[in-house]
Write a protein that holds these residues in place. Structure first.
Motif, PDB file in Angstrom:
ATOM      1  N   CYS A 122       2.971 -33.971  22.804  1.00 21.50           N
ATOM      2  CA  CYS A 122       3.821 -34.302  21.647  1.00 21.50           C
ATOM      3  C   CYS A 122       3.102 -33.845  20.382  1.00 21.50           C
ATOM      4  O   CYS A 122       2.004 -34.317  20.073  1.00 21.50           O
ATOM      5  CB  CYS A 122       4.092 -35.802  21.578  1.00 21.50           C
ATOM      6  N   SER A 123       3.714 -32.909  19.663  1.00 24.76           N
ATOM      7  CA  SER A 123       3.101 -32.374  18.442  1.00 24.76           C
ATOM      8  C   SER A 123       3.874 -32.859  17.217  1.00 24.76           C
ATOM      9  O   SER A 123       5.105 -32.710  17.160  1.00 24.76           O
ATOM     10  CB  SER A 123       3.090 -30.841  18.462  1.00 24.76           C
ATOM     11  N   ILE A 124       3.163 -33.457  16.277  1.00 24.90           N
ATOM     12  CA  ILE A 124       3.750 -33.874  14.990  1.00 24.90           C
ATOM     13  C   ILE A 124       3.107 -33.004  13.910  1.00 24.90           C
ATOM     14  O   ILE A 124       1.911 -33.118  13.632  1.00 24.90           O
ATOM     15  CB  ILE A 124       3.497 -35.359  14.707  1.00 24.90           C
ATOM     16  N   ALA A 125       3.914 -32.098  13.337  1.00 24.90           N
ATOM     17  CA  ALA A 125       3.393 -31.118  12.375  1.00 24.90           C
ATOM     18  C   ALA A 125       3.893 -31.456  10.981  1.00 24.90           C
ATOM     19  O   ALA A 125       5.097 -31.577  10.753  1.00 24.90           O
ATOM     20  CB  ALA A 125       3.816 -29.714  12.767  1.00 24.90           C
ATOM     21  N   ARG A 126       2.978 -31.600  10.072  1.00 26.00           N
ATOM     22  CA  ARG A 126       3.316 -31.913   8.673  1.00 26.00           C
ATOM     23  C   ARG A 126       3.008 -30.709   7.794  1.00 26.00           C
ATOM     24  O   ARG A 126       1.897 -30.180   7.814  1.00 26.00           O
ATOM     25  CB  ARG A 126       2.530 -33.125   8.203  1.00 26.00           C
ATOM     26  N   ASP A 127       3.992 -30.297   7.008  1.00 25.24           N
ATOM     27  CA  ASP A 127       3.822 -29.161   6.104  1.00 25.24           C
ATOM     28  C   ASP A 127       2.836 -29.547   5.000  1.00 25.24           C
ATOM     29  O   ASP A 127       3.040 -30.524   4.283  1.00 25.24           O
ATOM     30  CB  ASP A 127       5.169 -28.773   5.485  1.00 25.24           C
ATOM     31  N   ILE A 128       1.741 -28.785   4.891  1.00 29.27           N
ATOM     32  CA  ILE A 128       0.705 -29.100   3.890  1.00 29.27           C
ATOM     33  C   ILE A 128       0.597 -27.982   2.852  1.00 29.27           C
ATOM     34  O   ILE A 128      -0.464 -27.759   2.280  1.00 29.27           O
ATOM     35  CB  ILE A 128      -0.666 -29.350   4.569  1.00 29.27           C
ATOM     36  N   THR A 129       1.730 -27.300   2.620  1.00 30.28           N
ATOM     37  CA  THR A 129       1.729 -26.219   1.628  1.00 30.28           C
ATOM     38  C   THR A 129       1.315 -26.735   0.262  1.00 30.28           C
ATOM     39  O   THR A 129       0.461 -26.147  -0.415  1.00 30.28           O
ATOM     40  CB  THR A 129       3.128 -25.579   1.547  1.00 30.28           C
ATOM     41  N   HIS A 184       3.768 -21.087   7.198  1.00 28.69           N
ATOM     42  CA  HIS A 184       3.520 -22.297   6.426  1.00 28.69           C
ATOM     43  C   HIS A 184       2.308 -23.031   6.993  1.00 28.69           C
ATOM     44  O   HIS A 184       2.250 -23.267   8.218  1.00 28.69           O
ATOM     45  CB  HIS A 184       4.734 -23.227   6.475  1.00 28.69           C
ATOM     46  N   PRO A 185       1.361 -23.414   6.131  1.00 24.38           N
ATOM     47  CA  PRO A 185       0.219 -24.200   6.634  1.00 24.38           C
ATOM     48  C   PRO A 185       0.681 -25.590   7.042  1.00 24.38           C
ATOM     49  O   PRO A 185       1.472 -26.220   6.342  1.00 24.38           O
ATOM     50  CB  PRO A 185      -0.727 -24.245   5.434  1.00 24.38           C
ATOM     51  N   VAL A 186       0.199 -26.070   8.188  1.00 29.64           N
ATOM     52  CA  VAL A 186       0.589 -27.387   8.700  1.00 29.64           C
ATOM     53  C   VAL A 186      -0.630 -28.119   9.228  1.00 29.64           C
ATOM     54  O   VAL A 186      -1.641 -27.516   9.585  1.00 29.64           O
ATOM     55  CB  VAL A 186       1.649 -27.268   9.827  1.00 29.64           C
ATOM     56  N   GLU A 187      -0.508 -29.446   9.251  1.00 31.33           N
ATOM     57  CA  GLU A 187      -1.495 -30.299   9.894  1.00 31.33           C
ATOM     58  C   GLU A 187      -0.836 -30.862  11.152  1.00 31.33           C
ATOM     59  O   GLU A 187       0.179 -31.550  11.065  1.00 31.33           O
ATOM     60  CB  GLU A 187      -1.919 -31.418   8.952  1.00 31.33           C
ATOM     61  N   ILE A 188      -1.407 -30.553  12.326  1.00 29.77           N
ATOM     62  CA  ILE A 188      -0.790 -30.907  13.607  1.00 29.77           C
ATOM     63  C   ILE A 188      -1.563 -32.055  14.236  1.00 29.77           C
ATOM     64  O   ILE A 188      -2.790 -31.976  14.408  1.00 29.77           O
ATOM     65  CB  ILE A 188      -0.758 -29.705  14.561  1.00 29.77           C
ATOM     66  N   SER A 189      -0.827 -33.130  14.581  1.00 30.50           N
ATOM     67  CA  SER A 189      -1.383 -34.234  15.366  1.00 30.50           C
ATOM     68  C   SER A 189      -0.767 -34.126  16.759  1.00 30.50           C
ATOM     69  O   SER A 189       0.451 -34.244  16.920  1.00 30.50           O
ATOM     70  CB  SER A 189      -1.043 -35.579  14.723  1.00 30.50           C
ATOM     71  N   GLN A 190      -1.634 -33.881  17.771  1.00 26.15           N
ATOM     72  CA  GLN A 190      -1.144 -33.605  19.113  1.00 26.15           C
ATOM     73  C   GLN A 190      -1.558 -34.733  20.053  1.00 26.15           C
ATOM     74  O   GLN A 190      -2.720 -35.155  20.067  1.00 26.15           O
ATOM     75  CB  GLN A 190      -1.706 -32.259  19.607  1.00 26.15           C
ATOM     76  N   TYR A 191      -0.573 -35.239  20.853  1.00 23.48           N
ATOM     77  CA  TYR A 191      -0.800 -36.362  21.759  1.00 23.48           C
ATOM     78  C   TYR A 191      -0.477 -35.941  23.199  1.00 23.48           C
ATOM     79  O   TYR A 191       0.419 -35.110  23.434  1.00 23.48           O
ATOM     80  CB  TYR A 191       0.088 -37.558  21.383  1.00 23.48           C
ATOM     81  N   ILE A 232      -8.573 -30.808  25.527  1.00 19.59           N
ATOM     82  CA  ILE A 232      -8.982 -31.833  24.549  1.00 19.59           C
ATOM     83  C   ILE A 232      -8.025 -33.011  24.576  1.00 19.59           C
ATOM     84  O   ILE A 232      -8.442 -34.178  24.617  1.00 19.59           O
ATOM     85  CB  ILE A 232      -9.054 -31.224  23.129  1.00 19.59           C
ATOM     86  N   ILE A 233      -6.698 -32.751  24.588  1.00 24.03           N
ATOM     87  CA  ILE A 233      -5.752 -33.872  24.523  1.00 24.03           C
ATOM     88  C   ILE A 233      -5.713 -34.637  25.845  1.00 24.03           C
ATOM     89  O   ILE A 233      -5.423 -35.835  25.856  1.00 24.03           O
ATOM     90  CB  ILE A 233      -4.342 -33.400  24.114  1.00 24.03           C
ATOM     91  N   VAL A 234      -5.978 -33.938  26.955  1.00 25.94           N
ATOM     92  CA  VAL A 234      -6.043 -34.646  28.236  1.00 25.94           C
ATOM     93  C   VAL A 234      -7.249 -35.576  28.262  1.00 25.94           C
ATOM     94  O   VAL A 234      -7.183 -36.709  28.761  1.00 25.94           O
ATOM     95  CB  VAL A 234      -6.103 -33.642  29.408  1.00 25.94           C
ATOM     96  N   LYS A 235      -8.343 -35.113  27.681  1.00 23.18           N
ATOM     97  CA  LYS A 235      -9.575 -35.915  27.668  1.00 23.18           C
ATOM     98  C   LYS A 235      -9.505 -37.054  26.656  1.00 23.18           C
ATOM     99  O   LYS A 235      -9.841 -38.202  26.966  1.00 23.18           O
ATOM    100  CB  LYS A 235     -10.767 -35.005  27.358  1.00 23.18           C
ATOM    101  N   ASP A 236      -9.065 -36.739  25.441  1.00 29.72           N
ATOM    102  CA  ASP A 236      -9.124 -37.726  24.352  1.00 29.72           C
ATOM    103  C   ASP A 236      -7.767 -38.320  23.994  1.00 29.72           C
ATOM    104  O   ASP A 236      -7.687 -39.196  23.118  1.00 29.72           O
ATOM    105  CB  ASP A 236      -9.719 -37.075  23.092  1.00 29.72           C
ATOM    106  N   ASP A 237      -6.685 -37.831  24.613  1.00 26.48           N
ATOM    107  CA  ASP A 237      -5.313 -38.278  24.325  1.00 26.48           C
ATOM    108  C   ASP A 237      -4.831 -37.899  22.931  1.00 26.48           C
ATOM    109  O   ASP A 237      -3.683 -38.170  22.587  1.00 26.48           O
ATOM    110  CB  ASP A 237      -5.172 -39.799  24.491  1.00 26.48           C
ATOM    111  N   PHE A 238      -5.681 -37.293  22.122  1.00 24.67           N
ATOM    112  CA  PHE A 238      -5.285 -36.990  20.737  1.00 24.67           C
ATOM    113  C   PHE A 238      -6.149 -35.853  20.202  1.00 24.67           C
ATOM    114  O   PHE A 238      -7.345 -35.762  20.493  1.00 24.67           O
ATOM    115  CB  PHE A 238      -5.455 -38.228  19.852  1.00 24.67           C
TER     116      PHE A 238
END
Length: 783
Positions: A298-305, A280-287, A259-265
């Motif tokens: 590159c994974s940016i994980a935000r804690d969404i507890t 811990h529940p997280v929201e991951i934005s992967q590039y 998916i990230i290779v195809k869409d970059d995100f």
């Protein structure tokens, strides 16, 4: 012929090397022409030779200077072109007249675009204001510029430069233009941006980590290292995405990578396992990115507890509101823009004798009669069109009953703000409407009552102008209603009453309800005596707007009281004379008995001696009862007044022989409304304690506000009162010398509703309690 030197000078200037030869040739031609035309004028021929020599010398000098100038120009141009800094020249107006190659390379602006353009027009819009101020200072004060600005490139990007400029002056010091250099700061700014980005990555509160194609972690920022237990900055301790995220296995990782290779995100929610094993529940934005030929994620994980907790709470709240809607006693419904019922609670369905399931999905026209449905549709349409809530009242027939209801119609909007449905909250206001009708009837009755009342009713505004009087009030004053309304309240009294009225009017502004004795002057000049009760009129904002007064004419009662006072004066005079004569006789009789005792005319111990002793006691009792009548006749004779308790206690102690008792006076700032003989009560408490306390050494007066009013206490450390005597001491038949004082004290207090009782413990001390009801005490300011 004398202007022949001009072409010689021009040739010498433009042809620096051949210029002298050509100038000499032209000079020879000039001499030949002079000889030809002016010969044999030897003087003119010699002058011609002289001029030629001068011309040739001037040509030589000009050729030398021209060569030097050209060499200087070539040097400047070469220096300018090879300079690492961009260079521009402007005239005194700031118009560009020169730009070197480096300037066009840095700014991306061609020479054609620069020349003839104001230098300010080349600056980036966001920096123009600052640049204009600096350029103005340079042009007006001759100060140099040394600041960083951005130039706007033709492709829309910015070029950061160090702009240095100063004035260009001639030999006399006059400014002929300006020269500016620009130094490219793009790399420096890029490096700064990289450092800031790197710092932001490293210190981000989110977990940021890079993984390779196989899922191995190759970099983690501070937050990620702390979360996953990575100890060293450049060593990821063999961490993999599979160990960090329990939801991701190799198969799932392969799906994400595609998916990230195809869409970059790719953005998704998952779990992170921290060092302590907690999830811990997280929201991951992967590039997806490539570096040195290698692919990374590159994974940016935000804690969404907290967000998950809020979502859970929101779901629970929605469920609660659904339960509340179902349990509500008010009808709640939702209809779409097609007038179809989307929701109805049990109460709404119950009014139609059906269930919610049978209402939902049906048109509102099928549920109500045509006239009711049509009257409601207009309100619903208005809410849909305006997008604003609407509150309306309707009277609707449900089966056999009519109900008054107020409806809150609230638009429901989608994310774009478009209304898609209408929420309705209905409330039964039938009782309120019935109450309003009853209130109207009541107002009508009370208006009639006011008009017919024998008591005067008078309202004035904040300036004292009458806004209403009833007929009784007008009749009381001897005027018509029309004559009083609009007139000043102060017009109906004499000078003495005017001063009193102004003071009372000022007090009414404080918000207190008061009663006063007051005198008015009628239209015929006669005085009328009244009791006036006033209440301030306060509007909804708390502002004083006037006074309402209820007035009773007590003129006849006042005259009767005056007559009664005269009669009482005469009776008191007669009583005083009679009491004085009786006391004189009693004193004489007591004197004769005392003489008999001194003469020992009757032997001691005989029956006659005992009779004599009883006669002495009877005479003393008669004397005390006669003295008691002197006090009792004054009881209630004067009007009650306000007395400062603490002050009376202090004065009574100071003015009487009670120094052998230590006083503790805790009563401060309290006044009671009592008979003028109230001081006699305080004296009796002191005297009673002093005479009968036996072992007394201390006495304490206190006052405390309770839920029932004010409680005044007098406590001593004497012998106290026996339990069987606590009630008897207040009766006239029971006394020890001062018993009549307590009986009189009880009567004095009762005149204004005050009560006294004894509640102490025998042999521990006496405790007298005076109960003061509300309205009969007040707290002053200490004066």
């Amino acid at each position: 012929m004398h202007l022949y030197y001009i072409p010689i000078v021009l040739i010498a200037y433009h042809y620096r090397k051949k210029g002298i030869f050509l100038s000499a040739l032209l000079g020879l031609m000039y001499v030949s022409m002079v000889i030809y035309f002016l010969w044999p004028d030897i003087e003119q021929v010699l002058l011609a030779f002289e001029r030629v020599v001068i011309f040739i010398f001037a040509a030589a000098v000009i050729a030398w200077l021209s060569d030097k100038l050209e060499r200087s120009r070539i040097f400047f141009k070469t220096l300018s072109e090879i300079s690492p800094a961009g260079i521009i020249r402007t005239n005194t107006e700031g118009i560009c007249s020169y730009a070197n190659r480096r300037f066009t390379e840095i700014t991306g602006i061609t020479k054609e675009q620069v020349l003839g353009e104001e230098v300010c027009g080349l600056i980036y819009t966001g920096d123009k204001e600052k640049f204009f101020g600096d350029w103005s200072a340079c042009t007006q004060n001759g100060t140099r510029i040394n600041h960083e600005y951005r130039f706007m490139k033709p492709d829309g990007t910015n070029a950061w430069v160090l702009f240095q400029a100063g004035p260009e002056k001639d030999e006399k010091g006059n400014i002929t233009g300006y020269i500016a250099t620009i130094t490219d700061l793009s790399r420096i700014k890029s490096a700064e941006m990289f450092q800031r980005t790197q710092f932001a990555f490293e210190h981000s509160p989110d977990d940021i980590y890079f993984t390779n194609r196989k899922g191995a972690v190759v970099y983690a920022n501070i937050s990620a290292r702390e979360s996953f237990g990575i100890n060293k900055e450049n060593n990821t301790d063999g961490k993999t995405v599979f160990g960090i995220n329990p939801d991701i296995d190799p198969e799932r990782w392969e799906e994400i990578w595609k998916i990230i290779v195809k869409d970059d995100f790719y953005k998704f929610e998952s779990l992170h396992r921290f060092e302590d094993g907690s999830l811990h529940p997280v929201e991951i934005s992967q590039y997806h990115l490539t570096y040195n030929g290698e692919e990374y994620s590159c994974s940016i994980a935000r804690d969404i507890t907290d967000r998950k907790k809020i979502e859970t709470a929101l779901k629970e709240s929605e469920e609660k509101y659904r339960i509340l809607a179902e349990a509500s006693l008010d009808p709640i419904f939702i209809v779409d823009l097609e007038d179809t019922v989307l929701y109805a609670n049990k109460r709404a369905a119950g009014l139609l004798n059906t269930t919610p399931e049978k209402i939902i999905g049906r048109s509102r026209k099928d549920l109500f009669t045509t006239d009711i449905a049509e009257s409601q549709i207009n309100s619903l349409r208005m809410v849909a069109e305006t997008g604003e809530p609407l509150l309306i009242e309707t009277k609707t027939r449900y089966n056999e009953n009519y109900l008054w209801q107020d409806h809150s119609l609230i638009p429901l909007k989608d994310k774009t703000g478009k209304v898609y449905a209408i929420l309705g909250l209905s409330h039964d206001i039938t009782d309120r409407k019935n109450a309003e009708e009853a209130l109207k009837e009541s107002e009508k009755k009370y208006r009639t009552l006011v008009e017919l009342a024998g008591e005067g009713i008078w309202t004035v505004d904040s300036a004292g102008i009458a806004t209403f009087v009833n007929p009784s009030m007008a009749k009381m004053l001897g005027y018509t209603v029309e004559e009083v309304v609009g007139s000043s309240f102060f017009n109906f009294m004499d000078e003495e009453g005017l001063e009193k009225a102004k003071l009372l009017f000022k007090n009414d502004r404080k918000g207190e309800i008061k009663k006063y004795d007051f005198e008015f002057v009628r239209s015929d000049g006669r005085k009328i005596y009244t009791i006036i009760a006033t209440s301030p009129l306060i509007d909804s904002k708390g502002k004083f707007t006037g006074v309402l007064a209820l007035i009773n004419d007590i003129t006849e009662r006042h005259l009767a009281e005056k007559s009664l006072e005269e009669v009482n004066k005469k009776l008191n005079l007669l009583s005083n004379i009679t009491r004085h004569d009786i006391l004189n006789q009693i004193t004489a009789a007591a004197g004769y008995l005392e003489l008999m005792e001194l003469d020992k005319a009757i032997p001691p111990g005989t029956t006659a001696d005992k009779y004599l002793e009883k006669v002495s006691g009877i005479i003393e009792t008669i004397k005390q009862q006669i003295q008691f009548t002197a006090y009792y006749k004054n009881l209630g004779e004067q009007r009650p007044d306000w007395f400062n308790i603490g002050r009376i206690v202090a004065e009574t102690y100071r003015n009487n022989a009670f120094e052998h008792i230590k006083l503790k006076n805790n009563v401060k700032r309290v006044e009671v409304l009592a008979d003028p003989l109230f001081g006699k009560v305080i004296y009796t408490l002191f005297d009673n304690a002093s005479v009968h306390g036996e072992k007394i050494s201390h006495i304490t007066f206190d006052a405390e506000e309770t839920k029932n009013g004010l409680l005044i206490t007098c406590e001593d450390d004497g012998i106290g009162i026996p339990d069987d005597a606590k009630e008897k001491i207040f009766k006239r038949e029971y006394y020890k010398n001062s018993g009549l004082g307590l009986f009189l004290s009880k009567g004095i207090l009762a005149m204004t509703g005050l009560k006294i009782r004894e509640t102490g413990q025998f042999e521990e001390g006496a405790r007298f309690e005076i109960s003061v009801p509300e309205g009969k005490y007040r707290f002053n300011n200490g004066n």
